[in-house]
Design an enzyme around this catalytic site. Structure first.
Site, mmCIF file in Angstrom:
data_model
loop_
_atom_site.group_PDB
_atom_site.id
_atom_site.type_symbol
_atom_site.label_atom_id
_atom_site.label_comp_id
_atom_site.label_asym_id
_atom_site.label_seq_id
_atom_site.Cartn_x
_atom_site.Cartn_y
_atom_site.Cartn_z
ATOM 1 N N TYR A 157 1.017 -1.272 0.038
ATOM 2 C CA TYR A 157 0.046 -0.008 -0.014
ATOM 3 C C TYR A 157 0.862 1.110 0.218
ATOM 4 C CZ TYR A 157 -4.138 -2.976 0.917
ATOM 5 O OH TYR A 157 -5.067 -3.832 0.838
ATOM 6 N N TYR A 193 -0.873 -10.566 -1.848
ATOM 7 C CA TYR A 193 0.405 -10.001 -1.249
ATOM 8 C C TYR A 193 0.381 -10.299 0.415
ATOM 9 C CZ TYR A 193 -3.215 -6.720 1.169
ATOM 10 O OH TYR A 193 -3.976 -6.061 1.789
ATOM 11 N N ARG A 214 -2.702 -12.562 1.637
ATOM 12 C CA ARG A 214 -4.099 -12.200 1.352
ATOM 13 C C ARG A 214 -4.456 -12.429 -0.307
ATOM 14 N NH1 ARG A 214 -7.729 -8.015 3.401
ATOM 15 N NH2 ARG A 214 -8.934 -9.904 3.304
ATOM 16 N N HIS A 217 -7.557 -8.091 -3.976
ATOM 17 C CA HIS A 217 -8.819 -7.460 -3.764
ATOM 18 C C HIS A 217 -8.580 -6.129 -3.833
ATOM 19 C CE1 HIS A 217 -6.676 -7.599 0.026
ATOM 20 N NE2 HIS A 217 -7.196 -6.430 0.340
ATOM 21 N N HIS A 219 -10.560 -2.548 -1.688
ATOM 22 C CA HIS A 219 -11.320 -2.123 -0.788
ATOM 23 C C HIS A 219 -12.227 -1.077 -1.273
ATOM 24 C CE1 HIS A 219 -8.927 -3.781 2.619
ATOM 25 N NE2 HIS A 219 -7.790 -3.725 1.676
#
Length: 304
Positions: A157, A193, A214, A217, A219
């Site tokens: 991120y 990731y 994970r 995806h 969010h």
């Protein structure tokens, strides 16, 4: 001085909260004492284990910053976040399923025009996201703010990168739905990731031989007036970690088929370079009240 046995000690601590003015606080504290004391008795917890737990929690707190929440990460990998989510959203009545907020909602979500490439400076396969927000009967909800954020092609991120402080956010934005409840944007195709493993939570994952991954995806946080805030992800169909998400956040309804396209233009009529991917998803909102979570950066500012 009274000598407390194992059971008498628990009862005494529970009674110590009897005069708590707030009934809910009293209930929560007394139930917490019951559970903690029962855990210690059932496991015959040693001094060394107790000391390790105190040190682990201390280091978890020390790892937290205004843009990183290690305690949320701990809650996520223990399944507590999803359990809290489940007990607070038992009756969905056809509304889109919820999932965890995650530790990277930091609040740098600026209102952005539809069609913007929110990952314009990043490498990766390009993706067009087209979405719609409706009520339970399919009526479009206009002027609803929708926050979106996701990791880059390397699984990071923006707030995890050193350049975040100087270059600002990427792969995150806020869109306002149009009269038909729609919003759309360009970005890159997310990848699966690992959660951060450079802290005590990662240490626990490694030591217990769990994988840290994970599934890919995006969010979404939808906060339409007159409706319960919706916190969810949309997962990429076919990801190999869908059945073993380290934070237990996947639900079948939240898995979207991502179409690989070769059309020379994207759905908004603008040119497309090379093959690209299309994500289509509709969010159904449940009537009600509630507040969207405050970003961690805002909380840190308020507390300062």
């Amino acid at each position: 001085m009274r000598q407390f046995s194992e059971t008498e000690l628990t009862a005494a601590v529970i009674r110590s909260f009897d005069d708590t003015p707030d009934p809910r606080a009293k209930f929560l504290l007394q139930e917490l004492v019951k559970s903690l004391h029962d855990y210690v008795r059932r496991t015959d917890l040693t001094f060394e284990e107790w000391e390790y737990a105190i040190d682990f929690l201390t280091r978890t707190g020390q790892k937290c910053t205004p843009i990183r929440q290690e305690f949320i990460l701990l809650s996520d990998v223990l399944g507590v976040s999803m359990l809290v989510d489940a007990v607070n959203h038992r009756e969905r009545e056809g509304a889109t399923e919820t999932t965890v907020l995650g530790p990277f909602y930091v609040g740098e979500h600026k209102v952005t025009p539809h069609g913007t490439d929110i990952s314009a400076t990043l490498p990766g396969e390009r993706m067009f996201v087209q979405s719609r927000v409706t009520d339970l009967k399919g009526k479009p909800l206009a002027n609803a703010p929708v926050d979106v954020w996701h990791a880059d092609d390397d699984g990071f991120y923006d707030s995890q990168k050193p350049a975040y402080a100087t270059e600002g956010p990427s792969s995150r934005a806020r869109f306002i739905t149009d009269a038909d409840g729609r919003f759309f944007f360009r970005t890159i195709l997310p990848c699966s990731y690992p959660i951060p493993t450079d802290g005590p939570v990662g240490e626990m994952i490694v030591q217990t031989r769990r994988h840290a991954m994970r599934p890919a995806h995006v969010h979404f946080l939808v906060a339409a007036p007159g409706y319960q805030p919706l916190i969810t992800h949309v997962f990429m169909d076919g990801d190999k970690y869908l059945d073993s998400d380290v934070v237990f956040g996947v639900k079948d309804e939240l898995v979207a088929k991502i179409e690989k396209r070769t059309d020379p233009t994207m759905p908004d009529g603008k040119p497309a370079a090379a093959p690209w991917h299309l994500m289509t998803y509709e969010f159904r909102m449940k009537p009600g009240e509630g507040s969207a979570p405050k970003p961690m950066m805002a909380k840190a500012t308020e507390d300062a």
